[in-house]
Write a protein that holds these residues in place. Sequence first.
Motif, PDB file in Angstrom:
ATOM      1  N   VAL A  66       9.888 -10.505   5.467  1.00 16.69           N
ATOM      2  CA  VAL A  66      11.198  -9.689   6.041  1.00 16.69           C
ATOM      3  C   VAL A  66      11.819  -9.216   4.461  1.00 16.69           C
ATOM      4  O   VAL A  66      12.015 -10.652   4.035  1.00 16.69           O
ATOM      5  N   GLN A  67      12.630  -8.659   4.101  1.00 14.92           N
ATOM      6  CA  GLN A  67      13.872  -8.391   3.487  1.00 14.92           C
ATOM      7  C   GLN A  67      15.347  -8.167   3.667  1.00 14.92           C
ATOM      8  O   GLN A  67      15.664  -7.772   4.974  1.00 14.92           O
ATOM      9  N   TYR A  68      16.050  -9.334   3.146  1.00 10.43           N
ATOM     10  CA  TYR A  68      17.569  -9.587   3.934  1.00 10.43           C
ATOM     11  C   TYR A  68      18.370  -8.966   2.392  1.00 10.43           C
ATOM     12  O   TYR A  68      18.052  -9.344   1.247  1.00 10.43           O
ATOM     13  N   TYR A  69      19.368  -8.105   2.589  1.00 11.50           N
ATOM     14  CA  TYR A  69      20.617  -8.321   1.870  1.00 11.50           C
ATOM     15  C   TYR A  69      21.398  -8.404   1.993  1.00 11.50           C
ATOM     16  O   TYR A  69      22.365  -8.765   1.450  1.00 11.50           O
ATOM     17  N   THR A  70      22.009  -8.200   3.046  1.00 10.47           N
ATOM     18  CA  THR A  70      23.337  -8.202   3.322  1.00 10.47           C
ATOM     19  C   THR A  70      23.731  -8.470   5.246  1.00 10.47           C
ATOM     20  O   THR A  70      22.860  -8.488   5.895  1.00 10.47           O
ATOM     21  N   THR A  71      25.198  -8.356   5.398  1.00  9.34           N
ATOM     22  CA  THR A  71      25.665  -8.959   7.026  1.00  9.34           C
ATOM     23  C   THR A  71      25.874  -7.513   7.182  1.00  9.34           C
ATOM     24  O   THR A  71      27.283  -7.382   6.039  1.00  9.34           O
ATOM     25  N   ARG A  72      26.319  -7.483   8.332  1.00  9.04           N
ATOM     26  CA  ARG A  72      28.051  -6.631   9.431  1.00  9.04           C
ATOM     27  C   ARG A  72      28.220  -7.245  10.455  1.00  9.04           C
ATOM     28  O   ARG A  72      27.700  -7.801  11.497  1.00  9.04           O
ATOM     29  N   PHE A  73      29.151  -6.673  10.999  1.00  9.67           N
ATOM     30  CA  PHE A  73      29.697  -6.680  12.168  1.00  9.67           C
ATOM     31  C   PHE A  73      29.918  -5.878  12.820  1.00  9.67           C
ATOM     32  O   PHE A  73      29.329  -4.774  12.152  1.00  9.67           O
ATOM     33  N   VAL A  74      29.576  -5.600  14.535  1.00  9.86           N
ATOM     34  CA  VAL A  74      29.355  -4.920  15.566  1.00  9.86           C
ATOM     35  C   VAL A  74      30.349  -5.077  15.833  1.00  9.86           C
ATOM     36  O   VAL A  74      30.596  -5.839  16.689  1.00  9.86           O
ATOM     37  N   ILE A 111       3.157  -1.188   4.967  1.00  6.43           N
ATOM     38  CA  ILE A 111       4.256  -0.326   4.763  1.00  6.43           C
ATOM     39  C   ILE A 111       5.378  -1.299   4.542  1.00  6.43           C
ATOM     40  O   ILE A 111       5.832  -2.293   5.204  1.00  6.43           O
ATOM     41  N   ASN A 112       6.025  -0.958   3.231  1.00  3.34           N
ATOM     42  CA  ASN A 112       7.633  -1.402   3.010  1.00  3.34           C
ATOM     43  C   ASN A 112       8.111  -0.599   4.162  1.00  3.34           C
ATOM     44  O   ASN A 112       8.630   0.661   3.978  1.00  3.34           O
ATOM     45  N   GLU A 113       9.342  -1.400   4.285  1.00  2.00           N
ATOM     46  CA  GLU A 113       9.807  -1.147   5.866  1.00  2.00           C
ATOM     47  C   GLU A 113      10.760  -0.038   6.576  1.00  2.00           C
ATOM     48  O   GLU A 113      11.546   1.214   5.675  1.00  2.00           O
ATOM     49  N   PRO A 114       8.917   0.052   7.489  1.00  2.00           N
ATOM     50  CA  PRO A 114       8.892   1.513   8.575  1.00  2.00           C
ATOM     51  C   PRO A 114      10.432   1.369   8.535  1.00  2.00           C
ATOM     52  O   PRO A 114      10.226   2.907   9.336  1.00  2.00           O
ATOM     53  N   ASN A 115      11.170   0.382   9.186  1.00  2.00           N
ATOM     54  CA  ASN A 115      12.223   0.596   9.829  1.00  2.00           C
ATOM     55  C   ASN A 115      12.950   1.220   9.122  1.00  2.00           C
ATOM     56  O   ASN A 115      14.104   2.083  10.020  1.00  2.00           O
ATOM     57  N   THR A 116      13.574   0.886   8.134  1.00  2.00           N
ATOM     58  CA  THR A 116      14.602   1.510   7.124  1.00  2.00           C
ATOM     59  C   THR A 116      13.570   3.215   6.836  1.00  2.00           C
ATOM     60  O   THR A 116      14.940   4.706   6.989  1.00  2.00           O
ATOM     61  N   TYR A 117      12.945   3.932   6.749  1.00  2.00           N
ATOM     62  CA  TYR A 117      12.617   4.827   5.831  1.00  2.00           C
ATOM     63  C   TYR A 117      12.153   5.873   7.149  1.00  2.00           C
ATOM     64  O   TYR A 117      12.618   6.961   6.779  1.00  2.00           O
ATOM     65  N   ALA A 118      11.368   5.811   8.518  1.00  2.00           N
ATOM     66  CA  ALA A 118      11.781   6.475   9.443  1.00  2.00           C
ATOM     67  C   ALA A 118      13.511   6.831   9.517  1.00  2.00           C
ATOM     68  O   ALA A 118      13.194   8.104  10.256  1.00  2.00           O
ATOM     69  N   ILE A 149       0.839  -1.389  -0.231  1.00  2.00           N
ATOM     70  CA  ILE A 149       0.016  -0.633  -0.076  1.00  2.00           C
ATOM     71  C   ILE A 149       0.868   1.596  -0.219  1.00  2.00           C
ATOM     72  O   ILE A 149       1.086   2.317  -1.009  1.00  2.00           O
ATOM     73  N   TYR A 150       1.942   1.298   0.779  1.00  2.00           N
ATOM     74  CA  TYR A 150       2.817   2.651   0.609  1.00  2.00           C
ATOM     75  C   TYR A 150       4.160   1.920   0.758  1.00  2.00           C
ATOM     76  O   TYR A 150       4.560   0.938   1.448  1.00  2.00           O
ATOM     77  N   HIS A 151       5.140   2.686  -0.082  1.00  2.00           N
ATOM     78  CA  HIS A 151       6.620   1.978  -0.263  1.00  2.00           C
ATOM     79  C   HIS A 151       6.838   3.179  -0.571  1.00  2.00           C
ATOM     80  O   HIS A 151       7.694   3.448  -1.899  1.00  2.00           O
ATOM     81  N   PHE A 152       7.567   4.129   0.470  1.00  2.00           N
ATOM     82  CA  PHE A 152       7.536   4.923   0.933  1.00  2.00           C
ATOM     83  C   PHE A 152       7.397   6.529  -0.349  1.00  2.00           C
ATOM     84  O   PHE A 152       7.996   7.788   0.033  1.00  2.00           O
ATOM     85  N   ASP A 153       6.489   6.238  -1.344  1.00  2.00           N
ATOM     86  CA  ASP A 153       6.040   8.067  -1.540  1.00  2.00           C
ATOM     87  C   ASP A 153       5.175   8.415  -1.179  1.00  2.00           C
ATOM     88  O   ASP A 153       3.934   8.429  -1.761  1.00  2.00           O
ATOM     89  N   LEU A 154       4.919   9.450  -0.530  1.00  2.00           N
ATOM     90  CA  LEU A 154       4.411   9.826   0.790  1.00  2.00           C
ATOM     91  C   LEU A 154       3.904  10.935  -0.329  1.00  2.00           C
ATOM     92  O   LEU A 154       4.611  12.084  -1.241  1.00  2.00           O
ATOM     93  N   PHE A 193      12.771  -4.254   7.791  1.00  2.00           N
ATOM     94  CA  PHE A 193      14.123  -4.489   6.646  1.00  2.00           C
ATOM     95  C   PHE A 193      15.298  -5.688   7.997  1.00  2.00           C
ATOM     96  O   PHE A 193      14.999  -4.368   8.633  1.00  2.00           O
ATOM     97  N   PHE A 194      15.995  -5.836   7.398  1.00  2.00           N
ATOM     98  CA  PHE A 194      17.243  -6.620   8.457  1.00  2.00           C
ATOM     99  C   PHE A 194      18.264  -7.376   8.057  1.00  2.00           C
ATOM    100  O   PHE A 194      18.442  -7.788   6.873  1.00  2.00           O
ATOM    101  N   GLY A 195      19.336  -6.499   7.821  1.00  2.00           N
ATOM    102  CA  GLY A 195      20.617  -7.166   7.570  1.00  2.00           C
ATOM    103  C   GLY A 195      21.455  -7.796   8.707  1.00  2.00           C
ATOM    104  O   GLY A 195      21.561  -7.143  10.191  1.00  2.00           O
ATOM    105  N   TRP A 196      21.550  -9.262   8.542  1.00  2.00           N
ATOM    106  CA  TRP A 196      21.978 -10.121   9.866  1.00  2.00           C
ATOM    107  C   TRP A 196      23.397  -8.721  10.541  1.00  2.00           C
ATOM    108  O   TRP A 196      24.179  -8.907   9.988  1.00  2.00           O
ATOM    109  N   SER A 197      23.415  -9.408  11.889  1.00  2.00           N
ATOM    110  CA  SER A 197      24.480  -8.854  12.776  1.00  2.00           C
ATOM    111  C   SER A 197      24.939  -9.278  13.289  1.00  2.00           C
ATOM    112  O   SER A 197      24.530 -10.723  13.506  1.00  2.00           O
TER     113      SER A 197
END
Length: 469
Positions: A306-314, A163-170, A118-123, A225-229
């Motif tokens: 869920v949407q996954y693309y990559t991983t990071r070290f923390v 809503i698409n990736e609210p955690n990214t977009y916010a 319904i909503y993908h970043f284009d308010l 959205f989440f990139g594994w950590s």
Amino acid sequence: MAFPAGFGWGAATAAYQVEGGWDADGRGPCVWDTFTHQGGERVFKNQTGDVACGSYTLWEEDLKCIKQLGLTHYRFSLSWSRLLPDGTTGFINQKGIDYYNKVINDLLAHGVTPLVTIYHFDLPQALEDQGGWLSEAIIDIFDRYAQFCFRTFGDRVKQWITINEPNTYALIAYEMGIFAPGVPHPGTGGYQAAHNMIKAHARSWHSYNSLFRREQKGMVSLSLFFGWSEPADPNSVPDREATMRVISFTLDFFAKPIFIDGDYPELVKSRVASMSKKQGYPSSRLPEFTEEEKKMIKGTADFFAVQYYTTRFVKYQENKKGELGFIQDMEIDYFPDPSWKGVGWIYFVPWGIRKLLKYIKDTYNNPVIYITENGFPQRDPPSLDDTQRWEYFRQTFQELLRAIHVDGVNLQLYCAWSLLDNFEWNDGYNTRFGLFHVDFEDPARPRAPYTSAKEYAKVIKNNGLEGSS
């Protein structure tokens, strides 16, 4: 080697990234129109989505690509301002409805299930002018828009993402100001926008549940959205704790309220409160849900997308100066392994997706999981023979098979990002995620399959990989 019977195979797009026709047939401006037209190199070479892939007029070409792959599902988003030019149901644009009716009906006629965002970043810009996602008013406005979508298309659409990736977009739009509308509010904007997005999602889920579910028999969720950590040093307690903070502040921030108990993780609440106090705020910068809101939010998802693309070290990085910001609240540094191959922000780490899926299974009561985006890009100019990129997909599918057969994850759908090369937000057309190449120099915008498209079609046909282990 094989995926479960009935496993869903999809590809995804989003309206602003592919449609073009930015001012065609009564569409109102959205925040990305305004943002890209202002220039200032905020987007690669000042590129815009004004034409993009031209999908608004070239839908039949997209459908050919979908048929060539043999997809069971196609995920696309509705342009809010194409349907409701000022964002409200005060004026409804029938030509927008006609376009999406055609897309939905054509998909169903070819045996493809529409998965509609319904909503993908284009308010719509008109709503941003009234405060956008920072304003409480957006909750009721979004709910009315969602009800309009359910009423208009829900007789045929049975799978919805609010809503698409609210955690990214916010974070990227309202905290950092990198995405449209491009107005940063460090330390406050991301939390406020996220707070309103959670309530807007929950309200619209309840609207579907009470007004439409009995008749339409569909399902509603939101995509996170989440990139594994992973801790940079697994033997370091500060690094392990920093890694848990990343997971809590990004994935669990949305998932825990919606899937578990209606409220933010304790770790997030205590940390933002203590940081806020040190910085002289009279109360926490993280808004609070009322008891009534917690009850409304809890349980408002029918599957875990869920949407996954990559991983990071923390690793732990102390915020010595008490700087204001979301990353600073977490007190972390995060980075890729130097040996990983990467393009832009994405590094080739297929094993991360299995760890993420297992985390979701273990933390969120073994839900049905849809992967609504996953992919690996090429830089422009791309090679049609994208064998290295196909290797990313192939290894990813091996990890998904292990997640299903070894870890017992209830994964039911996989959507590749993206069906087409498209407008990749700040990267413009410099980053190519498509299964199909689009020639943006040619006004006809011809599509051509990459090697990865041909290989993906084989996986879909076989419902699995040949000779995988």
